[in-house]
Design a protein around this motif. Structure first.
Motif, PDB file in Angstrom:
ATOM      1  N   ASN A   1      68.341  45.385  42.199  1.00  0.00           N
ATOM      2  CA  ASN A   1      68.037  45.322  43.634  1.00  0.00           C
ATOM      3  C   ASN A   1      69.206  45.769  44.501  1.00  0.00           C
ATOM      4  O   ASN A   1      69.475  45.198  45.561  1.00  0.00           O
TER       5      ASN A   1
ATOM      6  N   ARG B   1      69.176  46.065  48.248  1.00  0.00           N
ATOM      7  CA  ARG B   1      69.162  44.855  49.071  1.00  0.00           C
ATOM      8  C   ARG B   1      70.572  44.289  49.248  1.00  0.00           C
ATOM      9  O   ARG B   1      70.778  43.084  49.292  1.00  0.00           O
TER      10      ARG B   1
ATOM     11  N   ARG C   1      71.152  41.582  51.821  1.00  0.00           N
ATOM     12  CA  ARG C   1      70.704  40.255  51.387  1.00  0.00           C
ATOM     13  C   ARG C   1      71.724  39.626  50.434  1.00  0.00           C
ATOM     14  O   ARG C   1      72.020  38.439  50.528  1.00  0.00           O
TER      15      ARG C   1
END
Length: 138
Positions: free
Chosen positions: A85, A88, A91
């Motif tokens: 990921n 991301r 995040r």
């Protein structure tokens, strides 16, 4: 993995006679290195809480903070890319900031040698592992 299971695992590891956390490996990527230092610091925290003396935790966590800075530098420069990921990254950074904010509570408790506050802070730290690991740990 549930936070209670993680706490139980750490308590078991910390209580096993002769168990020493592994030294960070030279070939580890920045995130792995930070996690290795963190594992050692949290095992020491469990030991300190059990022994009623948490003064040494702050020192170990300062090493984790330095490793966090190396991780951020590697991510920002593109020298390291999250293996899962990676798109991301914002995040990841938000979760990492929250995690390190919780570590600050453990540092403050350590500096005051407040075992109860250290145990409470430790629980919060452990609970903040799963949200990041569930998204970013390969």
């Amino acid at each position: 993995m549930k936070p209670a299971y993680l706490l139980g695992s750490l308590l078991c590891l910390a209580g096993c006679s002769g168990h020493q956390p592994p030294a960070p490996t030279s070939g580890a990527n920045p995130v792995q290195h930070e996690m290795q230092l963190l594992t050692a610091a949290l095992q020491s925290a469990v030991n300190g809480i059990g022994a009623g003396d948490v003064r040494g935790i702050a020192h170990e966590l300062h090493g984790v903070h330095a490793a966090k800075e190396r991780t951020e530098t590697a991510l920002s420069s593109g020298n390291y890319r999250l293996r899962k990921n990676h798109e991301r990254l914002d995040r990841f950074r938000a979760l990492d900031e929250e995690f390190h904010r919780r570590l600050e509570g453990l540092v403050h408790a350590s500096q005051a040698n407040d075992v109860g506050a250290a145990a409470t802070a430790f629980a919060g730290v452990i609970q903040s592992c799963a949200p990041c690991h569930s998204v970013f740990r390969p």
